[in-house]
Design a protein around this motif. Structure first.
Motif, PDB file in Angstrom:
ATOM      1  N   TRP A  60      61.124  24.984 115.852  1.00  0.00           N
ATOM      2  CA  TRP A  60      61.577  26.202 115.173  1.00  0.00           C
ATOM      3  C   TRP A  60      60.401  26.933 114.547  1.00  0.00           C
ATOM      4  O   TRP A  60      60.298  28.166 114.637  1.00  0.00           O
ATOM      5  N   LEU A  61      59.506  26.169 113.887  1.00  0.00           N
ATOM      6  CA  LEU A  61      58.348  26.782 113.234  1.00  0.00           C
ATOM      7  C   LEU A  61      57.460  27.472 114.257  1.00  0.00           C
ATOM      8  O   LEU A  61      56.982  28.592 114.032  1.00  0.00           O
ATOM      9  N   TRP A  62      57.222  26.817 115.400  1.00  0.00           N
ATOM     10  CA  TRP A  62      56.401  27.431 116.455  1.00  0.00           C
ATOM     11  C   TRP A  62      57.036  28.731 116.931  1.00  0.00           C
ATOM     12  O   TRP A  62      56.353  29.744 117.099  1.00  0.00           O
ATOM     13  N   TRP A  63      58.346  28.712 117.148  1.00  0.00           N
ATOM     14  CA  TRP A  63      59.028  29.911 117.638  1.00  0.00           C
ATOM     15  C   TRP A  63      59.025  31.016 116.580  1.00  0.00           C
ATOM     16  O   TRP A  63      58.760  32.189 116.875  1.00  0.00           O
ATOM     17  N   ASP A  64      59.278  30.634 115.323  1.00  0.00           N
ATOM     18  CA  ASP A  64      59.316  31.617 114.244  1.00  0.00           C
ATOM     19  C   ASP A  64      57.950  32.252 114.023  1.00  0.00           C
ATOM     20  O   ASP A  64      57.847  33.452 113.751  1.00  0.00           O
ATOM     21  N   MET A  65      56.878  31.455 114.154  1.00  0.00           N
ATOM     22  CA  MET A  65      55.528  31.977 113.917  1.00  0.00           C
ATOM     23  C   MET A  65      55.104  32.984 114.975  1.00  0.00           C
ATOM     24  O   MET A  65      54.172  33.763 114.747  1.00  0.00           O
ATOM     25  N   ARG A  66      55.762  32.985 116.105  1.00  0.00           N
ATOM     26  CA  ARG A  66      55.419  33.963 117.143  1.00  0.00           C
ATOM     27  C   ARG A  66      55.588  35.394 116.644  1.00  0.00           C
ATOM     28  O   ARG A  66      54.862  36.290 117.073  1.00  0.00           O
ATOM     29  N   SER A  67      56.530  35.616 115.747  1.00  0.00           N
ATOM     30  CA  SER A  67      56.798  36.971 115.281  1.00  0.00           C
ATOM     31  C   SER A  67      56.752  37.106 113.763  1.00  0.00           C
ATOM     32  O   SER A  67      57.002  38.193 113.237  1.00  0.00           O
ATOM     33  N   TRP A  68      56.415  36.028 113.047  1.00  0.00           N
ATOM     34  CA  TRP A  68      56.453  36.061 111.584  1.00  0.00           C
ATOM     35  C   TRP A  68      55.346  36.921 110.995  1.00  0.00           C
ATOM     36  O   TRP A  68      54.200  36.862 111.418  1.00  0.00           O
ATOM     37  N   ARG A  69      55.722  37.722 109.989  1.00  0.00           N
ATOM     38  CA  ARG A  69      54.768  38.496 109.202  1.00  0.00           C
ATOM     39  C   ARG A  69      55.172  38.425 107.735  1.00  0.00           C
ATOM     40  O   ARG A  69      56.358  38.350 107.430  1.00  0.00           O
TER      41      ARG A  69
END
Length: 240
Positions: free
Chosen positions: A35-44
């Motif tokens: 989840w963290l890897w996927w979320d970091m793809r677009s996290w700002r």
């Protein structure tokens, strides 16, 4: 004998229970990491906390759409120069022109190579970067340490050449530089404490604290995926 069998059964039940608990913990950890890897793809970072946000475009990157970058929330963009010991980047001039035409504020990042003299490094900067009062203050990226330099370079020599490079780039740009300071370089040289320049720190998602004093810029996501580029970009925010 009966008591022995009971103890064995209890032991087996306990081992199975422990195994299931460990398996559940591993499964949760794997799920959280995914989840963290996927979320970091677009996290700002929240724009309410950091109203000024932008990006760093790596040397050699292609396909950056600067107008799209501005449309998704970038107020500024920094472009990385190729290092003095690297092959020239023929696309840099085109990226600089396109970035300036986009209406965003634009700055340049010069990588510091501790194995090279300052003159070699500043020569590339002065050759590639025009004197332009509208450019943002230049940044010097301090990521590499002198470990592995051949011939060996002392820490004192690294620090001396860095200050020479700072002075040379500031003379060309007419503005104080910003130090884009990696944690390994800071641990070895304590540059944040010895050099009175604004800091640009790096840490995905969590606010960086390794410099021991306030920072101006924070690279909050090193691998942002967006429609502005075919490759991941580094997302940067300003602290005022």
């Amino acid at each position: 004998m009966v008591r022995t069998n009971r103890r064995k059964k209890k032991g087996n039940v306990l081992r199975r229970w422990v195994f299931h608990v460990i398996a559940l913990i591993v499964l949760i950890a794997i799920g959280f990491a995914g989840w963290l890897w996927w979320d970091m793809r677009s996290w700002r970072p929240d724009v309410m906390l950091y109203p000024e946000q932008g990006a760093l475009i790596a040397s050699g990157a292609s396909g950056t759409r600067f107008e799209t970058l501005g449309a998704i929330g970038a107020d500024f963009v920094y472009l990385e120069l190729a290092g003095a010991n690297a092959a020239p980047d023929p696309g840099f001039a085109g990226r600089l022109s396109a970035a300036l035409a986009s209406g965003m504020q634009v700055g340049i990042v010069q990588p510091f190579d501790p194995c090279l003299r300052a003159d070699e490094q500043s020569a590339r900067f002065t050759r590639m970067v025009p004197r332009n009062a509208d450019l943002l203050p230049p940044a010097i990226a301090l990521d590499r340490t002198a470990i592995g330099c051949d011939p060996a370079v002392s820490d004192a020599a690294v620090e001396s050449e860095l200050m020479t490079l700072v002075n040379q780039i500031e003379l060309h740009a007419g503005k104080p530089v910003i130090l884009r300071l990696g944690s390994k370089f800071e641990t070895r040289h304590r540059t944040a404490r010895s050099t009175a320049r604004d800091l640009w720190l790096l840490r995905d998602r969590a606010k960086p604290d390794y410099a021991g004093r306030p920072w101006l810029l924070w690279s909050a996501n090193s691998q942002l995926i967006s429609e502005a580029s075919e490759e991941p970009i580094e997302w940067v925010v300003v602290q005022r």
